[in-house]
Design an enzyme around this catalytic site. Sequence first.
Site, mmCIF file in Angstrom:
data_model
loop_
_atom_site.group_PDB
_atom_site.id
_atom_site.type_symbol
_atom_site.label_atom_id
_atom_site.label_comp_id
_atom_site.label_asym_id
_atom_site.label_seq_id
_atom_site.Cartn_x
_atom_site.Cartn_y
_atom_site.Cartn_z
ATOM 1 N N ASP A 101 -9.121 -5.654 -4.902
ATOM 2 C CA ASP A 101 -8.752 -4.518 -4.063
ATOM 3 C C ASP A 101 -9.592 -3.295 -4.441
ATOM 4 O O ASP A 101 -9.581 -2.862 -5.586
ATOM 5 C CB ASP A 101 -7.257 -4.218 -4.257
ATOM 6 N N SER A 129 0.844 -1.191 0.000
ATOM 7 C CA SER A 129 0.000 0.000 0.000
ATOM 8 C C SER A 129 0.886 1.250 0.000
ATOM 9 O O SER A 129 1.689 1.429 -0.913
ATOM 10 C CB SER A 129 -0.947 -0.031 1.201
ATOM 11 N N HIS A 188 -7.266 -5.817 -0.588
ATOM 12 C CA HIS A 188 -6.085 -4.989 -0.343
ATOM 13 C C HIS A 188 -5.061 -5.640 0.582
ATOM 14 O O HIS A 188 -3.853 -5.531 0.367
ATOM 15 C CB HIS A 188 -6.529 -3.637 0.240
#
Length: 521
Positions: free
Chosen positions: A460, A374, A492
């Site tokens: 995601d 991320s 995610h």
Amino acid sequence: EKYVGVHRPAVFLLNLLEDGAVEKLEPPKGAAFEGQPAFSPADSRTLATVAWTGASRTLGLIYCFNRPSAVTVRDLDETGGDSSVRVGSDQIARSPVWRPDGGAVAFLGSPGFATHDGPVALRVWDASTRKTRDVVPIERDANYRSACPGIWACPRLLSDCWTDDGATIVVNSLWGSAPTALVVDVADGSLRRVGGPGSSHKALCVSRNIAVIHTTSPVIPSGALLSVDVSSGDVLASLACPPLGVVTKASSSFDSAESTLACDVLPVGETEAWLLRDEGASTKRPLVVVPHGGPHSCSVTAYNGALAFLAASGYAVLCPNYRGSTGFGARLLNSLPGRCGTQDVEDVVAATEAALARFPDVLDADRVAVVGGSHGGFLGAHLVAQHPELFKCAALRNPVTNVGLMTGVSDIPDWCAVEGGVPASWPAPPSALEALWAKSPVSRIDAISAPVLLAIGLKDRRVPPSQGIDFYHALRARGKPCRMLTYPDDDHALDTPRTAADHWCEIAAFLGEALGEGSSS
């Protein structure tokens, strides 16, 4: 993200004493969703809840504690209109817990923050006067090295956080990198810390004046359960938790091999990093730098199986908490928005150089990698582009690579504006897209020469899969060494057991290929 196909949160009443009827409560006026119900111990017809206000678009909720919300209290017997009473005036409020006598409600509140996480105050609302007061206020500029930085990373209070006499509340928080239980005197707001640097102490429950606290560290998988007298702070008993593995009903004691891993907490500027390494290593180890995502989260000094796996595979693992991380004070957290891609990159480099300087006989400065997901993936891509002399490869999980392109498809478009330092407007105007491009790793893609491994969850909603896929094709089009793993059923976090095992094994294999095996020859 995580809530695809889940209905809107609502509160239902189930009558167990009569006919078993189920009644759906309508949320308070102006609210779109309602949850976290708590009945008053003094009156089963008085209910506290959390109500989230609506917006033109439903934004992502998981990991995002900045959504407008309020604690409300209502009398379920009142008819003829909305009987809800708003508790306090906070723009963000959550987790109401009644005092055992029903005379007050403790909750977490904030005037509001734009970042997806931030500091909150512990407040208490008096049911008779209907007034709210701060017990632990928001600390704007506390130095975590000498004072409590406030309450951080506490999604909810314990349902039994009060002691029976209503004099004390136990709250889980962060103190720097360390998960910490805070024992708070409700009358004067004074607090006592349970735990210290380099470890994790998390309260599980409170009964009478005793708190049960689980303690562990990056080198201790199972840890121990402590019973703590909240009045004195004394540890009354300690029970070692069974080691991870198979446990039989007949087992009365548990033995496990001593870990050879060590954890060192390193001060770096105004924050800190921690290093996980094998004390028994006789040769230098490659260094794997693992910046956390968020960016407003924290690499905590608790056991992490994936990081321990890398350390046991022959790598030293560095977890930097750059300025902007939670647990270090509001001023440092708020210094990052608008400076992503520069300030956080500089801090990770500073932490890496500090670790290499501190342990020159342990860490191999010529074999340094970065692994991140991320926003940690955003940093990893920036690091191999901006500092190719230091970082020799990167493994990136669902990375943010082109912030401008996320604004229309992420479930948190506000994140793009806040962290990018541009006005929130949809669709984003060309000036904002240009600014976000300049802060994105893709703007520096031509400078990348190190091997890159990408792991992408195709479901995601937070960082759309196109971020990693487009980056992969752009690298390949430029002849850069890159490989991509895709997980069709993952979102995610890439946290389903099969996927987590697969992609961490793939990361270890990738590191071995890019850096050589875990110890120098």
